[in-house]
Design an enzyme around this catalytic site. Structure first.
Site, PDB file in Angstrom:
ATOM      1  N   SER A 187      36.063  31.598  45.386  1.00 54.53           N
ATOM      2  CA  SER A 187      37.112  30.606  45.217  1.00 54.53           C
ATOM      3  C   SER A 187      36.496  29.219  44.994  1.00 54.53           C
ATOM      4  O   SER A 187      35.744  29.016  44.058  1.00 54.53           O
ATOM      5  CB  SER A 187      38.036  30.659  46.443  1.00 54.53           C
ATOM      6  OG  SER A 187      39.231  29.982  46.222  1.00 54.53           O
TER       7      SER A 187
ATOM      8  N   HIS B  61      39.030  33.039  41.068  1.00 52.02           N
ATOM      9  CA  HIS B  61      40.453  33.376  41.010  1.00 52.02           C
ATOM     10  C   HIS B  61      41.263  32.090  40.976  1.00 52.02           C
ATOM     11  O   HIS B  61      40.709  31.004  41.081  1.00 52.02           O
ATOM     12  CB  HIS B  61      40.871  34.294  42.167  1.00 52.02           C
ATOM     13  CG  HIS B  61      40.729  33.693  43.536  1.00 52.02           C
ATOM     14  ND1 HIS B  61      40.916  34.417  44.683  1.00 52.02           N
ATOM     15  CD2 HIS B  61      40.429  32.445  43.959  1.00 52.02           C
ATOM     16  CE1 HIS B  61      40.740  33.652  45.737  1.00 52.02           C
ATOM     17  NE2 HIS B  61      40.446  32.452  45.317  1.00 52.02           N
TER      18      HIS B  61
END
Length: 197
Positions: A98, A123
């Protein structure tokens, strides 16, 4: 229970005990481990600024093992990495997920590495909203702006087209260290520290 090892060094003046992170800082090594949040980001930013002020011609080594975290905290680290003059080498140990994937890919070009069994996860950002409909709309607009910003950084750092980044961040996209190199997020896989300059 959080145990921080102590290192004892001998000198002509006697012994000196350091916590391990302070000792590593003497060698220009910063450890970014755990969730990224304000307190951690403030500590990382302070260490980056200190090392840059100490000698901006020497590289700083940022070792990353993090599941990601708060985007604004991560962006404080990102902005500082770009603000200082010293090159920041990034090294993934374990996982850079992330927001941590954005940071590891933002190291100095040619100096972004992963250990052989490390992973990178990209993501879309996540968030939540509750309250009145207008507040939910404001939160939704903000998260879309955040996603666009993060995708832009990943595209710039990797050399991938923004459309590919958008498609790949639609869901969790895991990459081995070598796959992250092929993708353009890292520059090499390190078997040992001989690649560090």
């Amino acid at each position: 229970m959080n145990l921080v090892p102590t290192v004892i060094e001998q000198s002509s003046r006697g012994e000196r005990a350091y916590d391990i992170y302070s000792r590593l800082l003497k060698d220009r090594i910063i450890m970014l481990s755990g969730p990224i949040e304000d307190e951690m980001a403030n500590s990382i930013v302070a260490q980056l600024l200190f090392l840059d002020a100490q000698d901006s011609t020497k590289d700083i080594y940022l070792y990353i093992n993090s599941p990601g975290g708060v985007v604004t905290s991560g962006m404080a680290i990102y902005d500082t990495m770009n603000f200082i003059k010293a090159d920041v080498q990034t090294i993934v140990i374990g996982m850079a997920a992330s927001m941590a994937s954005v940071l590891v890919s933002s190291g100095a070009k040619g100096k972004r590495f992963g250990l052989p069994h490390s992973q990178v996860l990209i993501h879309q950002p996540s968030g939540g909203a509750q309250g009145q409909q207008t507040e939910i709309e404001i939160a939704a607009t903000e998260i879309l702006k955040t996603r666009k910003m993060l995708n832009g950084i990943l595209a710039k750092n990797s050399g991938q087209p923004i459309e590919k980044i958008q498609a790949d961040t639609e869901r969790d996209h895991y990459l081995t260290a070598q796959e992250a190199v092929d993708y353009g997020l890292l520059d090499g896989v390190m078997e040992n520290n001989s690649k560090l300059k």
